[in-house]
Design a protein around this motif. Sequence first.
Motif, mmCIF file in Angstrom:
data_model
loop_
_atom_site.group_PDB
_atom_site.id
_atom_site.type_symbol
_atom_site.label_atom_id
_atom_site.label_comp_id
_atom_site.label_asym_id
_atom_site.label_seq_id
_atom_site.Cartn_x
_atom_site.Cartn_y
_atom_site.Cartn_z
ATOM 1 N N MET A 24 -3.710 -16.327 -6.176
ATOM 2 C CA MET A 24 -4.413 -17.079 -5.259
ATOM 3 C C MET A 24 -5.555 -16.239 -4.523
ATOM 4 O O MET A 24 -6.666 -16.581 -4.287
ATOM 5 C CB MET A 24 -3.520 -17.684 -4.203
ATOM 6 N N LYS A 25 -5.158 -15.020 -4.275
ATOM 7 C CA LYS A 25 -5.987 -14.196 -3.589
ATOM 8 C C LYS A 25 -7.235 -13.570 -4.419
ATOM 9 O O LYS A 25 -8.501 -13.672 -3.879
ATOM 10 C CB LYS A 25 -5.297 -12.829 -3.004
ATOM 11 N N GLU A 26 -6.985 -13.342 -5.634
ATOM 12 C CA GLU A 26 -8.034 -12.839 -6.422
ATOM 13 C C GLU A 26 -8.891 -13.833 -7.074
ATOM 14 O O GLU A 26 -10.158 -13.428 -7.303
ATOM 15 C CB GLU A 26 -7.227 -12.165 -7.883
ATOM 16 N N LEU A 27 -8.196 -14.944 -7.220
ATOM 17 C CA LEU A 27 -9.115 -16.107 -7.706
ATOM 18 C C LEU A 27 -9.743 -17.014 -6.642
ATOM 19 O O LEU A 27 -10.761 -17.896 -6.662
ATOM 20 C CB LEU A 27 -8.217 -16.988 -8.550
ATOM 21 N N THR A 28 -9.245 -16.499 -5.252
ATOM 22 C CA THR A 28 -9.711 -17.204 -3.721
ATOM 23 C C THR A 28 -9.648 -18.707 -4.026
ATOM 24 O O THR A 28 -10.714 -19.635 -3.794
ATOM 25 C CB THR A 28 -11.142 -16.857 -3.482
ATOM 26 N N ILE A 29 -8.254 -19.334 -4.486
ATOM 27 C CA ILE A 29 -8.117 -20.533 -4.564
ATOM 28 C C ILE A 29 -7.815 -21.110 -3.307
ATOM 29 O O ILE A 29 -6.910 -20.498 -2.420
ATOM 30 C CB ILE A 29 -6.840 -20.770 -5.415
ATOM 31 N N THR A 30 -8.640 -21.998 -2.802
ATOM 32 C CA THR A 30 -8.448 -22.743 -1.511
ATOM 33 C C THR A 30 -7.248 -23.919 -1.636
ATOM 34 O O THR A 30 -6.801 -24.294 -2.565
ATOM 35 C CB THR A 30 -9.979 -23.557 -1.246
ATOM 36 N N PRO A 31 -6.870 -24.257 -0.485
ATOM 37 C CA PRO A 31 -5.843 -25.557 -0.588
ATOM 38 C C PRO A 31 -6.321 -26.814 -1.084
ATOM 39 O O PRO A 31 -5.747 -27.291 -2.055
ATOM 40 C CB PRO A 31 -5.581 -25.634 0.895
#
Length: 94
Positions: free
Chosen positions: A50-57
């Motif tokens: 989630m952090k590396e791919l910057t996946i938002t909610p």
Amino acid sequence: HREEELDFHLNQLERLAAPTTITKMSLWTLGQDHQFFRHPQRNPIAGILMKELTITPLQARKIIEHRHRIRDLCDNIKQCMALIKQLKSLCKHK
């Protein structure tokens, strides 16, 4: 010579159809259930991704909505690889 050519092309086909490590990891990630994305702190892999791919909610919700498509895609890849294996086997026995 013809058999060598056929083997070469079938091996190329198999190599091209096989998912890469990145593709496998991406499909695995996209196929996870809602808990994976909603509670990344409970799962170190989820948190890193989630952090590396910057996946938002919002993106996570959209991914979850399309999980069935990801599973279908995984099934299609497995079927494709099985069919190539069958084809190679048929060609060797003829």
